[in-house]
Design an enzyme around this catalytic site. Structure first.
Site, PDB file in Angstrom:
ATOM      1  CD  GLU A  64      -2.871  -0.567  -0.309  1.00  0.00           C
ATOM      2  OE1 GLU A  64      -2.959   0.260  -0.054  1.00  0.00           O
ATOM      3  OE2 GLU A  64      -3.734  -1.550  -0.991  1.00  0.00           O
ATOM      4  CG  ASP A  95      -8.117   5.666  -6.879  1.00  0.00           C
ATOM      5  OD1 ASP A  95      -8.650   6.542  -6.785  1.00  0.00           O
ATOM      6  OD2 ASP A  95      -7.645   5.365  -5.946  1.00  0.00           O
ATOM      7  CB  THR A 135      -6.362   7.451  -0.914  1.00  0.00           C
ATOM      8  OG1 THR A 135      -6.445   6.563  -2.488  1.00  0.00           O
ATOM      9  CG2 THR A 135      -5.738   6.340  -0.224  1.00  0.00           C
TER      10      THR A 135
END
Length: 272
Positions: free
Chosen positions: A57, A75, A80
């Protein structure tokens, strides 16, 4: 960070859009099923699990360095953020901030709750720019917010994954394989979500709790997991399965015991 740099690699919550519609519910033990020993819940094993997930990650074994991470990686899931890739577009970040604000009103993120509710399920930054990233980083210096991220990670991802693994008779490696899949694909019964992947694997091989061989079942699960990754994101790098989890399985390391060596996105990692 590796998460943004890994081309088609996606954030932890990317595939958990289903979470917006289907909140995670721990599987209930089947009557008469003998579950395994705690496995991944042992403190040293849980720490190890966070390191392996962080290698995929965030491109590091220092998983605690990700509390303050915040970025739109393009994305389609908005921002995020945090140690497990909470996203403004996939409901889990909103839930985290709502829960945290109930206990800590007046925090730096509370003012963004109306905007977070409006953009939930979208890629929009409306009402979040330009201050939200700075507010996230600032609040991530507060121990209570770091603890809140830990709690939400465990509630939505780690706890349900370990519980399902124990119900299925899996040891530490199998529980980790479930955890990484739940982080990446999110909860839900769709074909590319965690429970859909598990169901496909169970059609190919019996779990240990059903009398099957653990290695055969995990092999089937990883096959189903890889297929789901490529279905959702054609051409994605699947090394977090191929040269990480599959490597541990091929080595027969069902207890996920160090020393460990693996590769993900072209980088080699070791835990002595």
């Amino acid at each position: 960070m590796k998460r943004a740099a890994a081309l088609v690699c996606v954030c932890a919550a990317v595939a958990s859009t289903v979470y917006l519609f289907t909140p995670a519910r721990p599987a209930q033990p089947t009557a008469g099923v003998q579950t395994t020993q705690p496995g991944l819940t042992a403190p040293t094993q849980k720490e190890l699990a966070q390191k392996i997930v962080a290698s995929a990650e965030n491109g590091t074994l220092n998983w605690r360095s990700a509390y303050a991470y915040v970025e739109d990686i393009g994305d389609g899931q908005g921002y995020t953020a945090g140690l497990i890739g909470f996203c403004t577009g996939t409901h889990d970040l909103l839930t985290l901030v709502e829960r945290y604000t109930r206990d800590h009103p007046g925090n730096a993120l509370a003012r963004y709750l109306p905007a977070l509710r409006r953009v939930d399920g979208t890629a929009s930054h409306a009402g979040l720019d330009p201050g939200f990233p700075a507010a996230w980083r600032a609040e991530s210096r507060v121990p209570a917010f770091r603890a809140a991220q830990d709690v939400e990670r465990d509630r939505v991802y780690f706890g349900p994954a370990v519980h399902r693994g124990r119900v299925d008779g899996l040891g530490a490696l199998g529980q980790f394989i479930y955890y990484d899949a739940l982080v990446f694909h999110g909860p839900g019964a769709g074909p590319t979500s965690f429970d859909g992947i598990r169901a496909r694997a169970m059609r190919q091989a019996r779990t240990p709790a059903q009398g099957g061989k653990e290695t055969d079942y995990l092999d089937a699960f990883l096959d189903a997991r890889r297929r789901a990754m490529l279905t959702r994101h054609p051409g994605i790098d699947t090394s977090r399965v191929d040269t990480t989890q599959r490597r541990f399985l091929n080595e027969g390391n069902l207890g996920l015991r160090p020393p460990l060596r693996w590769q993900v996105y072209g980088e080699t990692y070791r835990v002595p």
